[in-house]
Write an enzyme that holds these catalytic residues in place. Sequence first.
Site: not given
Length: 822
Positions: A697, A740
């Site tokens: 990611s 996140k």
Amino acid sequence: MAENTENIIEQIATNDAALPRQFEIAVLPLQNTTLFPETVVPLAVGRERSIKAVEFALSTEEKLIACVTTKTADTTGNDAKPLDLFEIGTIVSIKRMTRTDGAMQLIAQGIERFRILNWIHERPFLKAKVEILPGLTISDMEEVEALKRNIQGLVQEALAMLPNIPPEIRMAVMTQTNSVQLAYFLASVLDLGVETEQKMLEAKTEDELLTLTHAALAREVEIMQIRSKIATEAQGEMDKSQRDYILRQQMKAIQKELGEDETGEKAEAAQLRERLETADLPGEVRTEAERELKRMEQLPQAAPDYHVIRTYLEYVLELPWKKSSEEKLDLNEARKILDEDHYGLEDIKERILESLAVVKLRPDSKSPILCFVGPPGVGKTSLGRSIARALGREFERMSLGGMRDEAELRGHRRTYVGAMPGRIIQGLRRVGVNNPVLMLDEIDKLGNDYRGDPAAALLEVLDPQQNNSFRDHYLDLPFDLSKVFFIATANQLGPIPAPLRDRMEIIQLSGYSDAEKLNISKQYLIERQIKENGLQPEQIEITDDAINLLTSRYTREAGVRQLERTIGNLTRKIALKVAQGDTEKVLITAADVKGYLGAPRFYPEKARDENPVGVATGMAWTEMGGEVLFIEATMLPGGSGLTLTGQLGDVMKESVQAARSYLWSHAAELGIDPNKIKENGVHVHVPAGAIPKDGPSAGVTMASALASLYTGRKVRSDTSMTGEITLSGLVFPVGGIKEKVLAAHRAGIRRIVLPLKNEADIEEIPEDVRGELEIKTVNRIGDVLKMTLETEVTQPLILPTLDSSRQGIDNSNEEPLIAREK
């Protein structure tokens, strides 16, 4: 037999045959047998080549043959080669030979030791030139005498434990004065193994021979002592059992005369039969229970099987084969209970209510099998308790963390001593109903070893098509688990085997935002800790600012477990004051927290006021929630390749390589000089260096950091990003978006760049957080760079002149992609 033994002993004592020093002789290979000088042994010869060697020896006047042991037990006389035989053996004299069914039975007497000098031929039999070895020498007379006496003492001990040895053998051994002959005789009658016997045969001195004999004899005597002890103990147990049996029979006779025959084992069997008749059991179970009870009635109480069968029948009678708890399927009440016990989690509560609605509309449907996956402390276990309370069912929790033995789930077979049912059957016995809510906690922490794989055993338990006839190894009877409401919990999906994941409905629980933690603290945690620490609500008050400080600076987690523990520390400080007589109400503000708990333990990452060139802000997911990640890149003039630090995993390293390769291959359209990449190395570092990191990611963050380094344009400090990249420039979706984004929001970042295919995940972000953020979605790396890089070059770049003709392209009229975004 006595006469034969006396003749053999006399032959050994009077043998004075003289042999030449070197001569040729037929060789007889022996398997698992070593012959010694001065011993007489029987030999059976059946192999073709061995028979020819014996016939050749019998044709000579001396009737001598050389016996050598094979090095391995699987080497036969027919296929033995010189390399398969030991070098030293024994010359024997054939005293008697008889033929039976194509084989020879020999009586052979050992004469001298020999060494093979060279081989004459291998067919039709083995023949070699041998050399007679000299007699044994003595290095230390005193040591030899001591060893001899010790050996005689051990022989006496051995003979004392072997009463069936013939008297003439005892006399021959005890009167033997020649220590060498005694050692060879003991080696021939004891099974010491080929390796030890060969070492004794090859010994050059009496000291070495007697040392080997003493060690081997001592071991044999120790084994005899252990066997004798075991036999004595076994005989004692048998005597005790016989005595107990006689006494019990006498007691039964006395009880019968006194009219007290209905006590003891008969009364126990009668009680079990009465319970069996009144129990509501399935047909197959009742048949098996009656059969076992009949067996028990025929056994004495002292029999081992008596207690095994009794314990088995007690388990069968105590299990809830048909007993179910009455359900109260009021969905409004269920919603109320879930709201009382948990703040937020609206999607999770909705999914639970859907499952309960199906159970209400179709009572005969199979219970759902749910798996709550999320970080520690987000309420997975307490959700299971709430479901049980909402349904009105019994709740049983079974921790699977660290379980390695499959028998813990399926039980042990009754053939083993101390066998018990598996933990699933034991749990059902405890709750007393066949439709509880059974929580399989920490299912991702299962282990496996040589005892089996518990995860494989769960495949049947959690399969609605199979668990209606689950057979525990101990019971060996089908038990219907289809009515059990199974709920599993896990921190990660990865460790759970794919077939097991396929049998459960996965429900993801994300971490809480700061606002959610504040509300949870005010509604649940503070009230619970005040009660647990003996305080009253009017004695303490904690302000919102203080709770926010505890959340951000004293804890670091996705859930609220550490937060509750920290609030507990605060309340105990106040409890101490109250216990000492201070009755005033205590108000705890953010300024007071440090005085109670000390300096903050954590300093969360904060958005930087300005990112230097080569630095980009990313986002990462951890088991404890989300984190902000800074990617730092710097140029290494004159270097080459990539230097990666910060404990990066393989996938993350490949993301850096993919980002660099993409920028290099698209250098012209991005305004980057390819020679800048080719002629300089790059060092990429990801703080903090002590924490391992991995995953795809961070790909867009790596690309932004490297693009900033090569172009001299800073990455916007108010922007954080996540997404996987490909060499073709695409941005792929990633997981953990909610965690996140919450981490970036806590760090003060207000601009988020996400993959386009993660657009649906934005809805999971709390509305209050979403309202403060500017969220952008992208599909290509070029779009990421347009959104993240500032247009002004803040670090002058000294680039070598690009020779367009050498590169085969003409960029003179093409404006760089990033420059066009001004």
